[in-house]
Write an enzyme that holds these catalytic residues in place. Sequence first.
Site, PDB file in Angstrom:
ATOM      1  N   ASP A 146       3.651  12.066  -1.503  1.00  0.00           N
ATOM      2  CA  ASP A 146       5.022  12.572  -1.680  1.00  0.00           C
ATOM      3  C   ASP A 146       5.455  12.271  -3.110  1.00  0.00           C
ATOM      4  O   ASP A 146       5.486  11.107  -3.516  1.00  0.00           O
ATOM      5  CB  ASP A 146       5.961  11.891  -0.676  1.00  0.00           C
ATOM      6  CG  ASP A 146       7.395  12.427  -0.739  1.00  0.00           C
ATOM      7  OD1 ASP A 146       7.676  13.348  -1.536  1.00  0.00           O
ATOM      8  OD2 ASP A 146       8.235  11.908   0.031  1.00  0.00           O
ATOM      9  N   GLU A 160       3.823  16.538  -0.418  1.00  0.00           N
ATOM     10  CA  GLU A 160       5.254  16.734  -0.164  1.00  0.00           C
ATOM     11  C   GLU A 160       6.040  16.854  -1.468  1.00  0.00           C
ATOM     12  O   GLU A 160       5.919  16.010  -2.357  1.00  0.00           O
ATOM     13  CB  GLU A 160       5.764  15.550   0.671  1.00  0.00           C
ATOM     14  CG  GLU A 160       7.223  15.627   1.091  1.00  0.00           C
ATOM     15  CD  GLU A 160       7.624  14.464   2.015  1.00  0.00           C
ATOM     16  OE1 GLU A 160       6.727  13.768   2.557  1.00  0.00           O
ATOM     17  OE2 GLU A 160       8.826  14.235   2.194  1.00  0.00           O
TER      18      GLU A 160
HETATM   19  O1  OSB Z   1      11.158  11.456   0.217  1.00  0.00           O
HETATM   20  O2  OSB Z   1      10.786  10.968   2.230  1.00  0.00           O
HETATM   21  C1  OSB Z   1      11.308  10.696   1.160  1.00  0.00           C
HETATM   22  C2  OSB Z   1      13.037   7.282   1.428  1.00  0.00           C
HETATM   23  C3  OSB Z   1      14.123   7.494   0.615  1.00  0.00           C
HETATM   24  C4  OSB Z   1      14.265   8.689  -0.030  1.00  0.00           C
HETATM   25  C5  OSB Z   1      13.305   9.699   0.146  1.00  0.00           C
HETATM   26  C6  OSB Z   1      12.218   9.505   0.956  1.00  0.00           C
HETATM   27  C7  OSB Z   1      12.070   8.262   1.597  1.00  0.00           C
HETATM   28  C8  OSB Z   1      10.924   7.914   2.447  1.00  0.00           C
HETATM   29  C9  OSB Z   1      11.163   6.805   3.443  1.00  0.00           C
HETATM   30  O3  OSB Z   1       9.820   8.383   2.303  1.00  0.00           O
HETATM   31  C10 OSB Z   1      10.553   7.037   4.765  1.00  0.00           C
HETATM   32  C11 OSB Z   1      11.022   5.993   5.760  1.00  0.00           C
HETATM   33  O4  OSB Z   1      12.231   5.946   6.101  1.00  0.00           O
HETATM   34  O5  OSB Z   1      10.186   5.207   6.210  1.00  0.00           O
HETATM   35 MG    MG Z   2      10.018  13.126   0.815  1.00  0.00          MG
END
Ligand code: OSB
Ligand code: MG
Length: 396
Positions: free
Chosen positions: A198, A223
């Site tokens: 991601d 992602e």
């Molecule tokens: O991009 O999915 C994301 C956390 C904060 C902001 C963006 C993202 C995320 C995570 C955390 O990937 C996933 C989780 O809550 O475990």
């Molecule tokens: Mg994300």
Amino acid sequence: MADLPTAVHLERIVLREIRLPLREPFRISSGVCVERRILLLQLSDADGVEVWAECVAGEQPNYTAETIDTAWHAITTWIAPRLLGRRFDAPAALRPVLERDFRGHPMAKASVEMGCWALAAVRAGLPLARFLGGTQSRIPTGISLGLQASPAALVERALAAREAGYRKIKVKIQPGCDVEYIAAVRGAVGPDIALMADANSAYTIADAAHLARLDAFGLTMLEQPLGRDDLVQHAALQRQLVTPLCLDESITDVDRARDMIALGSGRIVNIKPGRVGGFASSIAIHDVCRDAGIPVWCGGMLESGVGRAYNVALASLPNFLLPGDLSPSARYWERDVVTPEWTMDARGAVTVPLERPGIGVAVDTDRIDDLTWRHQLLVLPSPASSPDAHEQLLPL
Ligand code: OSB
Ligand code: MG
């Protein structure tokens, strides 16, 4: 006439800010979170039924524009006055009211809208998951690993995650911390576990050839590599990659999901109910994706156990076909604010609570009181003192 079991008649909202330190700082390409400032809501209806809800906005506007402070402002100034004291036949009727001549603020809107779905679920005597139309009772779980200082530090965490039973490992990447890190993790965890990356919009289309190097590692998806609201360049990138693209930030509502499908901007959608304005929007996106053969999964925002309950309920819908970012409480916190805490079984699944009506976990109110930094009560003034009550909400 007695209210329909699905009717919503919101009478009171209490906002609270609590602060919970993460066990380990969580770093993404656009910023780091050390301690979560969390906005919790208590919503009560005209019959005194009460539910807890959570607004997932963070402290900084580095993921989307919203923050806990903008959400607090939006709820007190525009959202609560539109909803308090009104009767809605069903929670799906809230979204049009929240969208009319009211742009943006999806996380603020979602927190109240989702709480109203939970209120309606309690009134209907159903677990939230079933009230939403969920059919699954165990949700495979993935972990989201933040950026680390070295490939070795990331490998250590990925191996621990595999050991714990996680069914998907997501690794945050950014320019300079990508191919080498993913190669190290894939080498360590082996070919069988679902691995993904991601980027939280850290790249541009000029990086297409570089990103194509990730095709070598059999990633389940990549992602949101490009712009936070882009669909066109993601479509161009998807044509150059074998790895499926998954969109997160770019999918803000069902129209963007339709556009993604039409343009071929991605093959998978991460649904975070906060990002898309609540459950009505989430379900619409779920349905559009299902009809197009696009699998979805539930993303996370480092929620407390309250927000997690809403995510787990949503993730029980049938087209949530990939493991969600639904890590157990202990992954984030020394101690969560709900009982029971969220756990994951040895096979990497979280159990959907189906034992009782509503969100399925209880909130530890004494602990919340201890953690509360500020609170605000939102109620309508009494009709006698206010002929046009909706316009004169008094924050007490
Ligand atoms: O991009 O999915 C994301 C956390 C904060 C902001 C963006 C993202 C995320 C995570 C955390 O990937 C996933 C989780 O809550 O475990
Ligand atoms: Mg994300």
